[in-house]
Design a protein around this motif. Structure first.
Motif, mmCIF file in Angstrom:
data_model
loop_
_atom_site.group_PDB
_atom_site.id
_atom_site.type_symbol
_atom_site.label_atom_id
_atom_site.label_comp_id
_atom_site.label_asym_id
_atom_site.label_seq_id
_atom_site.Cartn_x
_atom_site.Cartn_y
_atom_site.Cartn_z
ATOM 1 N N TRP A 64 0.827 -1.211 0.000
ATOM 2 C CA TRP A 64 0.000 0.000 0.000
ATOM 3 C C TRP A 64 0.860 1.259 0.000
ATOM 4 O O TRP A 64 0.641 2.163 -0.816
ATOM 5 N N ILE A 65 1.841 1.307 0.876
ATOM 6 C CA ILE A 65 2.643 2.537 0.932
ATOM 7 C C ILE A 65 3.479 2.692 -0.341
ATOM 8 O O ILE A 65 3.677 3.816 -0.830
ATOM 9 N N ASP A 66 3.931 1.594 -0.914
ATOM 10 C CA ASP A 66 4.659 1.693 -2.181
ATOM 11 C C ASP A 66 3.757 2.272 -3.279
ATOM 12 O O ASP A 66 4.192 3.097 -4.093
ATOM 13 N N ALA A 67 2.489 1.823 -3.302
ATOM 14 C CA ALA A 67 1.551 2.332 -4.301
ATOM 15 C C ALA A 67 1.275 3.814 -4.083
ATOM 16 O O ALA A 67 1.178 4.589 -5.050
ATOM 17 N N MET A 68 1.169 4.217 -2.820
ATOM 18 C CA MET A 68 0.907 5.633 -2.536
ATOM 19 C C MET A 68 2.092 6.509 -2.941
ATOM 20 O O MET A 68 1.920 7.627 -3.431
ATOM 21 N N ILE A 69 3.289 5.998 -2.735
ATOM 22 C CA ILE A 69 4.481 6.738 -3.160
ATOM 23 C C ILE A 69 4.496 6.871 -4.681
ATOM 24 O O ILE A 69 4.765 7.959 -5.229
ATOM 25 N N GLU A 70 4.198 5.777 -5.352
ATOM 26 C CA GLU A 70 4.199 5.802 -6.820
ATOM 27 C C GLU A 70 3.177 6.810 -7.348
ATOM 28 O O GLU A 70 3.460 7.559 -8.296
ATOM 29 N N GLN A 71 1.991 6.839 -6.739
ATOM 30 C CA GLN A 71 0.967 7.802 -7.163
ATOM 31 C C GLN A 71 1.454 9.242 -6.965
ATOM 32 O O GLN A 71 1.285 10.107 -7.838
ATOM 33 N N PHE A 72 2.064 9.497 -5.814
ATOM 34 C CA PHE A 72 2.500 10.868 -5.503
ATOM 35 C C PHE A 72 3.629 11.295 -6.435
ATOM 36 O O PHE A 72 3.631 12.424 -6.942
ATOM 37 N N GLU A 73 4.569 10.399 -6.647
ATOM 38 C CA GLU A 73 5.697 10.738 -7.521
ATOM 39 C C GLU A 73 5.231 10.905 -8.965
ATOM 40 O O GLU A 73 5.813 11.709 -9.715
ATOM 41 N N SER A 74 4.202 10.167 -9.359
ATOM 42 C CA SER A 74 3.669 10.327 -10.712
ATOM 43 C C SER A 74 3.013 11.695 -10.870
ATOM 44 O O SER A 74 3.149 12.340 -11.906
ATOM 45 N N GLU A 75 2.306 12.119 -9.835
ATOM 46 C CA GLU A 75 1.650 13.431 -9.897
ATOM 47 C C GLU A 75 2.664 14.562 -9.773
ATOM 48 O O GLU A 75 2.486 15.634 -10.368
ATOM 49 N N TYR A 76 3.722 14.322 -9.034
ATOM 50 C CA TYR A 76 4.766 15.352 -8.833
ATOM 51 C C TYR A 76 6.118 14.760 -9.211
ATOM 52 O O TYR A 76 6.864 14.269 -8.349
ATOM 53 N N PRO A 77 6.465 14.811 -10.493
ATOM 54 C CA PRO A 77 7.739 14.215 -10.937
ATOM 55 C C PRO A 77 8.971 14.874 -10.313
ATOM 56 O O PRO A 77 10.061 14.295 -10.385
ATOM 57 N N ASN A 78 8.781 16.026 -9.726
ATOM 58 C CA ASN A 78 9.910 16.702 -9.076
ATOM 59 C C ASN A 78 10.213 16.139 -7.684
ATOM 60 O O ASN A 78 11.176 16.575 -7.029
ATOM 61 N N VAL A 79 9.391 15.184 -7.224
ATOM 62 C CA VAL A 79 9.554 14.652 -5.866
ATOM 63 C C VAL A 79 9.978 13.178 -5.920
ATOM 64 O O VAL A 79 9.420 12.389 -6.683
ATOM 65 N N THR A 80 10.968 12.837 -5.120
ATOM 66 C CA THR A 80 11.388 11.455 -4.921
ATOM 67 C C THR A 80 11.259 11.116 -3.441
ATOM 68 O O THR A 80 11.688 11.908 -2.593
ATOM 69 N N ILE A 81 10.649 9.988 -3.155
ATOM 70 C CA ILE A 81 10.522 9.546 -1.759
ATOM 71 C C ILE A 81 11.311 8.260 -1.594
ATOM 72 O O ILE A 81 10.989 7.240 -2.204
ATOM 73 N N ASP A 82 12.356 8.343 -0.807
ATOM 74 C CA ASP A 82 13.201 7.178 -0.518
ATOM 75 C C ASP A 82 12.654 6.485 0.727
ATOM 76 O O ASP A 82 12.702 7.047 1.825
ATOM 77 N N ARG A 83 12.158 5.272 0.528
ATOM 78 C CA ARG A 83 11.512 4.563 1.631
ATOM 79 C C ARG A 83 12.443 3.540 2.265
ATOM 80 O O ARG A 83 13.108 2.779 1.566
ATOM 81 N N THR A 84 12.465 3.538 3.591
ATOM 82 C CA THR A 84 13.159 2.508 4.369
ATOM 83 C C THR A 84 12.150 1.857 5.297
ATOM 84 O O THR A 84 11.378 2.551 5.965
ATOM 85 N N THR A 85 12.122 0.532 5.305
ATOM 86 C CA THR A 85 11.200 -0.158 6.207
ATOM 87 C C THR A 85 11.984 -0.876 7.291
ATOM 88 O O THR A 85 13.065 -1.426 7.048
#
Length: 451
Positions: A64-85
């Motif tokens: 779920w969180i990976d999908a939410m990151i992908e959606q956000f980055e798609s809407e804002y190509p200027n943003v990268t979210i580096d996730r650590t679990t």
């Protein structure tokens, strides 16, 4: 909740927020910078931004969180979210240190209550989010009983009111009643809707030689107590007790009545035989293996998949008044580090995590949606339909109550120990309630409150 038009808000709490930012930075001062007090939702104008995210979600929650990151980055190509679990225990026990690290996370999932979020807020390690709550309309759109789970007074003497220090998610975790569909059908019974229905069904199950409740108490098993308490308690009193109102005592929260009820169930032989020696994982496995008609459980904890989604159902039992009250929260409190250099972008991401898109994404993965009722549910997943219906009802009734152990850092241990003593006949329901009251009173005194 999420409207992508650029807005600029000079928050009334900006000075407090900036104090928090300055105070948490290692070696920092408490001076303010009014030039930075405006907040904006214009993510595209922020330039190239990378945010570090630490969370404790794996499996479907990780999807779920990976999908939410992908959606956000798609809407804002200027943003990268580096996730650590990280493992839940590891992250919650080290997050205070990670947030003081210059290379630490900008956004993180914390645990609610004084043990985690309260400690981070008191240490000025996470940002006051009031200006963003105003910008995005969280006060109007998040049910009050969920919003309170993320709020503390700015003198940090009270949880459940004051300023936003975290946000919930578009998916939830509840305590409710699961049932074995085949066994209930064999008994000729419909899923219960009230406590009276449940006890009538349990009686029928016992008479038919079935185990009414799959249960084990060796390492806790508090879901049954908290689930029954939510059916009996005054919602406001229970919320106020957990949120440090010294005028509300444990005896005002139907805790004694709930303890009396589950003790009667135990004495009637409605729990799994030898439940005192059964651990949590074994109790879950027993239920999934058909040993038991009902089980109070946290949503998502049974790990239902495939055919199991229709072999087990879920129901949130109503109170006698007809309204529904349930123990529930988002499975994480999202915080922004006080030292985050791009809080506007981080806040926009948190708002995205509460969006209708987030709820639908949760459903599509098989998780329980929350905060948004306009979701499309699958036709072939009975348990998920029941869970989603429960959150929609609780959203509409503003019927959430938090976990009672949030009331003090030691209360979970106190409740667990006294439940075991209760089952053993060593304490009465009234004495269990007195132990809870004493634990919470000691913590209120530590906070400087008189009870």
């Amino acid at each position: 909740m999420k409207e992508h038009r650029a807005r600029l808000v000079l928050g009334t709490t900006a000075v407090l927020s900036l104090l928090a930012v300055a105070g948490c930075t290692p070696g920092g001062s408490t001076t303010t910078d009014d030039s930075s007090s405006a907040v904006s939702d214009d993510v595209a104008a922020a330039g190239d931004v990378t945010l570090r995210l630490s969370d404790f979600w794996g499996s479907a929650e990780g999807e779920w969180i990976d999908a939410m990151i992908e959606q956000f980055e798609s809407e804002y190509p200027n943003v990268t979210i580096d996730r650590t679990t990280e493992d839940w225990g590891q992250l919650t026990s080290t997050l205070n240190l990670q947030l003081q690290d210059p290379d630490g996370p900008d956004i993180a999932s914390a645990n609610n209550g004084w043990q985690s979020l309260g400690t981070l807020a008191r240490g000025n390690l996470v940002r006051n989010l009031d200006d963003y709550a105003e910008l995005y309309g969280w006060d109007d759109e998040v049910p009050t009983t969920i919003a309170r789970q993320n709020q503390f007074t700015t003198d940090f003497t009270t949880i459940g009111s004051g300023s936003w220090f975290a946000t919930p998610l578009a998916r939830g975790s509840l305590i409710g009643l699961y049932y074995n569909v085949e066994k209930l059908d064999a008994l000729g019974l419909e899923p219960p809707q009230t406590l009276d229905d449940l006890e009538a069904a349990a009686t029928a199950a016992a008479d038919a030689g079935e185990i009414p409740f799959a249960y084990g108490s060796v390492d806790g098993g508090t879901a049954v107590l908290l689930g029954v308490q939510a059916m009996l308690a005054d919602k406001d009193a229970l919320n106020d007790f957990i949120y440090d109102d010294p005028d509300v005592s444990a005896a005002d929260t139907a805790l004694t009545e709930a303890a009396t009820t589950i003790k009667a169930w135990a004495d009637a032989g409605w729990f799994t035989p030898s439940y005192e020696g059964i651990d949590y994982q074994t109790a879950v496995a027993n239920f999934l293996d058909g040993q038991g008609v009902f089980r109070f459980e946290y949503t998502g904890s049974l790990g239902l998949a495939g055919d199991q989604l229709n072999q087990f159902g879920y129901v949130q039992l109503a109170q006698d008044s007809g309204s529904t009250v349930g123990v529930g929260a988002a499975p994480g409190a999202m915080v922004i580090s006080s030292s985050c250099e791009h809080p506007d972008v981080a806040a926009a991401f948190l708002d995205h995590l509460m969006s209708a898109e987030g709820s639908q994404t949760a459903v599509d993965i098989g998780l329980v949606p929350m905060l948004n009722t306009d979701v499309t549910l699958p036709d072939d997943a009975l348990s998920l339909q029941g869970e989603a219906t429960a959150t929609q009802t609780l959203d509409a009734d503003d019927g959430y109550v938090p976990y009672i152990d949030w009331a003090s850092p030691t209360l979970l241990d106190t409740i667990t120990q006294n439940m075991q003593l209760l089952y053993a006949g060593k304490v009465t329901p009234e004495q269990l309630t007195e132990a809870v009251e004493a634990d919470r009173t000691a913590f209120l005194e530590e906070l400087g409150q008189d009870s």
